[in-house]
Design a protein around this motif. Structure first.
Motif, short mmCIF file in Angstrom:
data_model
loop_
_atom_site.label_atom_id
_atom_site.label_comp_id
_atom_site.label_asym_id
_atom_site.label_seq_id
_atom_site.Cartn_x
_atom_site.Cartn_y
_atom_site.Cartn_z
N GLU A 1 -16.22 1.91 -5.20
CA GLU A 1 -15.03 1.18 -5.60
C GLU A 1 -15.17 -0.30 -5.25
OE1 GLU A 1 -11.35 4.27 -4.96
OE2 GLU A 1 -12.19 3.31 -3.18
N THR A 2 -14.52 -1.14 -6.03
CA THR A 2 -14.41 -2.53 -5.62
C THR A 2 -13.39 -2.62 -4.48
OG1 THR A 2 -12.59 -3.04 -7.13
CG2 THR A 2 -14.85 -3.27 -7.99
N ASP A 3 -13.42 -3.76 -3.81
CA ASP A 3 -12.44 -3.96 -2.74
C ASP A 3 -11.02 -3.86 -3.29
OD1 ASP A 3 -12.07 -5.13 0.20
OD2 ASP A 3 -10.72 -6.25 -1.12
N ALA A 4 -10.80 -4.46 -4.44
CA ALA A 4 -9.47 -4.44 -5.05
C ALA A 4 -9.03 -3.02 -5.40
CB ALA A 4 -9.44 -5.32 -6.30
N GLU A 5 -9.95 -2.23 -5.94
CA GLU A 5 -9.62 -0.84 -6.28
C GLU A 5 -9.29 -0.03 -5.04
OE1 GLU A 5 -12.39 -0.35 -10.30
OE2 GLU A 5 -13.22 0.10 -8.32
N ALA A 6 -10.08 -0.21 -3.99
CA ALA A 6 -9.83 0.54 -2.76
C ALA A 6 -8.47 0.16 -2.17
CB ALA A 6 -10.94 0.27 -1.75
N ARG A 7 -8.18 -1.13 -2.14
CA ARG A 7 -6.91 -1.57 -1.55
C ARG A 7 -5.72 -1.12 -2.39
NH1 ARG A 7 -7.79 -4.36 2.87
NH2 ARG A 7 -9.88 -5.24 3.18
N ALA A 8 -5.90 -1.07 -3.70
CA ALA A 8 -4.82 -0.55 -4.55
C ALA A 8 -4.58 0.93 -4.25
CB ALA A 8 -5.18 -0.74 -6.02
N GLY A 9 -5.64 1.68 -4.02
CA GLY A 9 -5.49 3.09 -3.68
C GLY A 9 -4.79 3.29 -2.35
N TYR A 10 -5.15 2.49 -1.36
CA TYR A 10 -4.48 2.59 -0.06
C TYR A 10 -3.03 2.15 -0.17
CZ TYR A 10 -8.72 3.74 2.55
OH TYR A 10 -9.82 4.38 3.04
N ALA A 11 -2.76 1.13 -0.98
CA ALA A 11 -1.38 0.67 -1.15
C ALA A 11 -0.51 1.77 -1.72
CB ALA A 11 -1.34 -0.56 -2.06
N ALA A 12 -1.06 2.51 -2.69
CA ALA A 12 -0.31 3.62 -3.28
C ALA A 12 -0.06 4.72 -2.25
CB ALA A 12 -1.06 4.17 -4.48
N LEU A 13 -1.08 5.01 -1.43
CA LEU A 13 -0.93 6.02 -0.39
C LEU A 13 0.15 5.60 0.61
CD1 LEU A 13 -1.95 8.60 1.14
CD2 LEU A 13 -3.57 7.07 2.32
N PHE A 14 0.11 4.35 1.06
CA PHE A 14 1.09 3.88 2.03
C PHE A 14 2.50 3.90 1.45
CE2 PHE A 14 -2.50 0.96 3.77
CZ PHE A 14 -3.15 2.07 4.31
N ALA A 15 2.63 3.53 0.19
CA ALA A 15 3.94 3.54 -0.45
C ALA A 15 4.48 4.96 -0.58
CB ALA A 15 3.86 2.88 -1.83
N GLU A 16 3.61 5.90 -0.91
CA GLU A 16 4.02 7.29 -1.07
C GLU A 16 4.63 7.84 0.20
OE1 GLU A 16 1.96 11.70 -1.87
OE2 GLU A 16 0.78 9.86 -2.11
N HIS A 17 4.07 7.44 1.35
CA HIS A 17 4.52 8.00 2.62
C HIS A 17 5.41 7.04 3.41
CE1 HIS A 17 2.01 11.62 2.37
NE2 HIS A 17 1.11 10.84 1.81
N GLY A 18 5.65 5.87 2.88
CA GLY A 18 6.50 4.91 3.57
C GLY A 18 5.86 4.29 4.79
N PHE A 19 4.53 4.21 4.80
CA PHE A 19 3.84 3.63 5.94
C PHE A 19 3.93 2.10 5.89
CE2 PHE A 19 0.77 7.47 5.74
CZ PHE A 19 1.66 8.24 6.46
N ALA A 20 4.34 1.50 6.99
CA ALA A 20 4.48 0.04 7.07
C ALA A 20 3.14 -0.60 7.39
CB ALA A 20 5.52 -0.33 8.12
N ILE A 21 2.20 -0.48 6.44
CA ILE A 21 0.85 -1.02 6.57
C ILE A 21 0.55 -1.82 5.32
CG2 ILE A 21 -1.59 -0.47 6.95
CD1 ILE A 21 -0.68 2.29 7.99
N ASP A 22 0.04 -3.03 5.49
CA ASP A 22 -0.29 -3.89 4.36
C ASP A 22 -1.72 -3.61 3.91
OD1 ASP A 22 -0.77 -5.88 2.52
OD2 ASP A 22 -0.05 -7.52 3.78
N ALA A 23 -1.86 -3.02 2.73
CA ALA A 23 -3.19 -2.67 2.24
C ALA A 23 -4.02 -3.90 1.88
CB ALA A 23 -3.07 -1.76 1.02
#
Length: 317
Positions: A195-217
């Motif tokens: 994955e590119t860095d952007a793709e990986a961070r987009a994936g983590y952002a979606a994961l964090f949003a799904e669970h309400g994690f207060a983490i900036d991807a």
């Protein structure tokens, strides 16, 4: 343990601490601004991951448990040496396997340090006694404590490929408990799936949003993405001329600002290492005290070049 220096890809290189294979002066890094002191709490872990750089597992006790008393001794040395340390980091293995993890963290927090604990957020962290200890630390010290959770990939499939079936769900459960109770969290992932860095961070952002994690991807400090540590890849040696060629300062390299304390199995006392990435390379052991560890570090390992200096650049031009 693996001898990373004898990789066929780097045959003839990284042999002399002061001179490169082609006879040039090897670069070194002075300890110019010590900001982080790491403690390896032991290599025992509740799981065994593929390609773990430190070979942690349920049976590897090459690095044994540190104690609260040993940690306090090094905290005293920080004061004695007047090191401007901001952060105390705890890594493993799985730190919460160590029965003195909570007291060690408290000892550092009571001295006014920020504390970072690296964990997989699985069963060792989720024991009742550990959760009670963490809640007490949170009540007393708030966001001075951060837990960095190992989430190798933002999908369960690829995370479990590295860490074992069902591990993703258990880690998410631990993160949900941390989030529900107001702990500061960060995540450490890996970039080994193309994955590119952007793709990986987009994936983590979606994961964090799904669970309400207060983490900036998008923040590299909150979502740290580590590359594969492949010792078979050929890398150039770093000479003193490379600093100017790369327009890079030795101050920017990790060993300018950090050291790590470990205790080897059978050793009478802990030792201080130059680097968190090289726990088994004896030439990066600097002594038993922080005073001894103040000497410069010779960049005599492929990891020094690939991960800490080059970062994708080349000093051959």
């Amino acid at each position: 343990m693996k001898d990373l220096q004898k990789s066929a890809a780097n045959l003839g290189k990284f042999q002399d601490a002061f001179v490169t294979a082609d006879g040039q002066q090897r670069a070194s890094v002075p300890l110019s601004h010590p900001e982080t002191l790491w403690f390896n709490t032991g290599t025992l872990c509740n799981i065994e991951c593929s390609n773990c750089y430190i070979l942690s597992s349920p049976t590897n006790d090459a690095l044994v448990y540190l104690t609260e008393a040993e940690v306090k001794g090094y905290l005293d040395q920080i004061e004695d040496r007047n090191w401007p340390v901001r952060e105390i980091g705890f890594t493993g293995g799985e730190p919460f396997m160590n029965p003195e993890m909570i007291p060690m963290a408290r000892a550092a927090l009571e001295r006014g340090f920020e504390v970072l604990i690296l964990t997989n957020a699985m069963r060792p962290m989720m024991r009742k006694t550990v959760k009670a200890g963490l809640l007490a630390l949170l009540e007393d010290f708030g966001d001075k404590l951060t837990l960095r959770i190992s989430v190798d990939h933002h999908s369960a499939e690829l995370h479990d490929k590295e860490r074992g079936a069902g591990s993703f769900a258990k880690t998410i459960e631990g993160m949900e408990w941390l989030q529900d109770n107001g702990f500061a969290m960060a995540v450490a992932g890996r970039t080994v799936w193309g994955e590119t860095d952007a793709e990986a961070r987009a994936g983590y952002a979606a994961l964090f949003a799904e669970h309400g994690f207060a983490i900036d991807a998008q923040d590299p400090g909150q979502t740290v993405l580590f590359p594969e540590m492949d010792e078979t890849v050929e890398v150039p040696e770093i000479t003193t001329a490379c600093w100017g060629i790369l327009n890079k300062s030795p101050d920017s390299v990790m060993c300018a600002s950090s050291r790590m304390v470990v205790k080897r199995k059978g050793a009478g006392a802990p030792a201080v290492l130059a680097c968190t990435l090289l726990p088994y390379s004896p030439e990066f052991e600097l002594g038993q005290t922080l005073e001894e560890a103040e000497r410069p570090v010779q960049l005599n390992h492929p990891h020094c070049a690939k991960f800490c200096v080059l970062g994708g650049a080349s000093c051959s031009a």
